[in-house]
Scaffold this active site. Structure first.
Site, PDB file in Angstrom:
ATOM      1  N   PRO A 107     -81.316  38.418 -45.361  1.00 10.68           N
ATOM      2  CA  PRO A 107     -80.788  38.008 -44.071  1.00 10.68           C
ATOM      3  C   PRO A 107     -79.291  38.177 -43.961  1.00 10.68           C
ATOM      4  CG  PRO A 107     -81.439  36.123 -45.398  1.00 10.68           C
ATOM      5  CD  PRO A 107     -81.368  37.288 -46.269  1.00 10.68           C
ATOM      6  N   GLU A 108     -78.888  38.750 -42.860  1.00 10.95           N
ATOM      7  CA  GLU A 108     -77.482  38.809 -42.496  1.00 10.95           C
ATOM      8  C   GLU A 108     -77.328  37.881 -41.282  1.00 10.95           C
ATOM      9  OE1 GLU A 108     -76.005  42.867 -42.326  1.00 10.95           O
ATOM     10  OE2 GLU A 108     -77.601  43.523 -43.660  1.00 10.95           O
TER      11      GLU A 108
END
Length: 292
Positions: free
Chosen positions: A2-3
Site C-alpha cells: 500500500p502507498e
DNA sequence: ACCCGCACCTGTAAGC
DNA sequence: TGCTTACAGGTGCGGG
C-alpha cells in the site's frame, strides 16, 4: 503493497465500518507485531473510536479516551472488517492466514463488528500511543509533508542539493510522505520528467509541474480505490479491490509501448527499485555543452 | 551528511 | 511434477 491511495482508501472504509463503535475485546495472536503497551488490552479495549488519521502511508485509529493505535501496512498488510456472529468469537483463524490481531467492536446500533489485521510478510505492524499528539511527535514527525497536500516550496527544498536520482527523492518519506514505487513512476510520467535525472537539476517550473502531477495522480488513484495488482492482495476494509491499476501508464508495463508516443518503455533499477519510464516522453534535458 | 546496498519475511510465478 | 530462483506495493540499518 500500500502507498498513500491504498492507505487512504482503507482509512475511509474503516471510518464507515467502525467510527463511533466501542472496542469490547481484542486479541493479539503474534506479540512481536505490536510496539508499545504490551498485550491485547493496549489495543484500545474499552474505548470508542473517535477518528481515523493518516499521514503518508501511516494510519491510526484514535479513541475517545485519547489513545491512538497506529497501523502500518508495510508491503502485505491488510485490515478487514466483517459482521461478527456473536460476542465470543475473535476468530478462529488459521495461522496460515497470518492474522496477527483481532478486535470485537460494538456499533451504537448494537451490531457487532469483527476487525482483523493480517500481514504475511510482517513488514508492517501496530504501535500504541497514549495520545494522538504523542504518535505525531514520536513517530510521524520523521515524515515529510503528506503527498496530497505538499506545497511546491517543500518539494523544491527536498530536491535542492540532492545528488541522487529524482525518483529516489520521491521515495524518501522524510521528503514527501506517501509516494511509493507505483505512484513515483506514474507521477513522473504525468509530469513528463525522467526518473534518472539528478534531483538538484530539476528547475523551478518543473518542480511545480511535478507537485501538480503527484497530487493529481494520487487524487485519481484515491477516487479509484487504489491499485490492486494481478496477484490480488490489496483490498479495503470491506474487501473491495482497487481499480486504478487499469490507469497505470508505465508501472508494470516495462517492454510494452508508451500509450502516448508508442515507444518501447524502458526498465532499470533506480533508487533500488524497478523503474519504468518512456525515454521519449520523459527525456532528460539536453546537457548544456561547454561554451567554448 | 548523504547515499547505496542489503536485510527483514513470505508468497507467487517463471524457468529448468 | 518438482526444485530453484527471482521478484514483489516498504522501511531501517550499517558502512562507504
Amino acid at each position: 503493497m500500500p502507498e498513500l491511495p491504498e492507505v487512504e482508501t482503507v482509512r475511509r472504509s474503516l471510518e464507515r465500518a467502525i467510527l463511533g463503535a466501542r472496542v469490547e475485546r481484542a486479541a493479539l495472536h503474534r506479540a512481536d507485531v505490536l510496539t508499545g503497551d504490551a498485550g491485547p488490552d493496549g489495543l484500545l479495549v474499552g474505548a470508542r473510536i473517535a477518528s481515523l488519521a493518516r499521514h503518508g502511508k501511516h494510519m491510526a485509529i484514535v479513541a475517545d479516551d485519547g489513545r491512538a493505535l497506529e497501523i502500518h501496512l508495510g508491503m502485505s498488510g491488510a485490515v478487514r472488517c466483517e459482521a461478527a456472529r456473536d460476542a465470543e468469537s475473535l476468530g478462529p483463524w488459521e495461522a496460515s492466514e497470518h492474522v496477527h490481531a483481532a478486535w470485537l467492536l460494538r456499533a451504537s446500533s448494537g451490531a457487532r463488528v469483527l476487525m482483523r489485521f493480517s500481514d504475511p510478510r510482517r513488514f508492517g505492524g501496530l504501535w500504541t500511543f497514549p495520545s494522538e499528539a504523542a504518535l505525531r511527535a514520536e513517530r510521524w514527525s520523521r515524515l515529510g509533508p503528506d503527498a496530497l497536500t505538499i506545497g511546491a516550496e517543500d518539494l523544491a527544498a527536498g530536491l535542492r542539493g540532492a545528488r541522487r536520482a529524482l525518483k529516489a527523492v520521491l521515495l524518501d518519506q522524510t521528503v514527501i510522505a506517501g509516494v511509493g514505487n507505483i505512484y513515483a513512476d506514474e507521477s513522473l510520467f504525468a509530469a513528463r520528467l525522467s526518473p534518472v535525472r539528478s534531483a538538484r537539476g530539476v528547475r523551478g517550473e518543473e518542480v511545480g509541474r511535478l507537485r501538480d502531477a503527484i497530487v493529481a495522480t494520487l487524487c485519481r488513484a484515491v477516487e479509484a480505490g487504489g491499485s490492486t495488482l494481478r496477484d490480488g492482495g490489496y483490498a479495503d476494509a470491506a474487501g473491495a479491490e482497487g481499480a486504478y491499476q487499469a490507469s497505470h501508464a508505465v508501472y508494470g508495463r516495462g517492454g510494452e509501448t508508451c500509450r502516448e508516443c508508442g515507444r518501447r518503455l524502458r526498465t532499470a533499477v533506480v533508487g533500488g527499485r524497478t523503474t519504468v519510464w518512456c525515454a521519449r516522453c520523459q527525456a532528460a534535458p539536453a546537457r548544456r555543452r561547454p561554451v567554448g
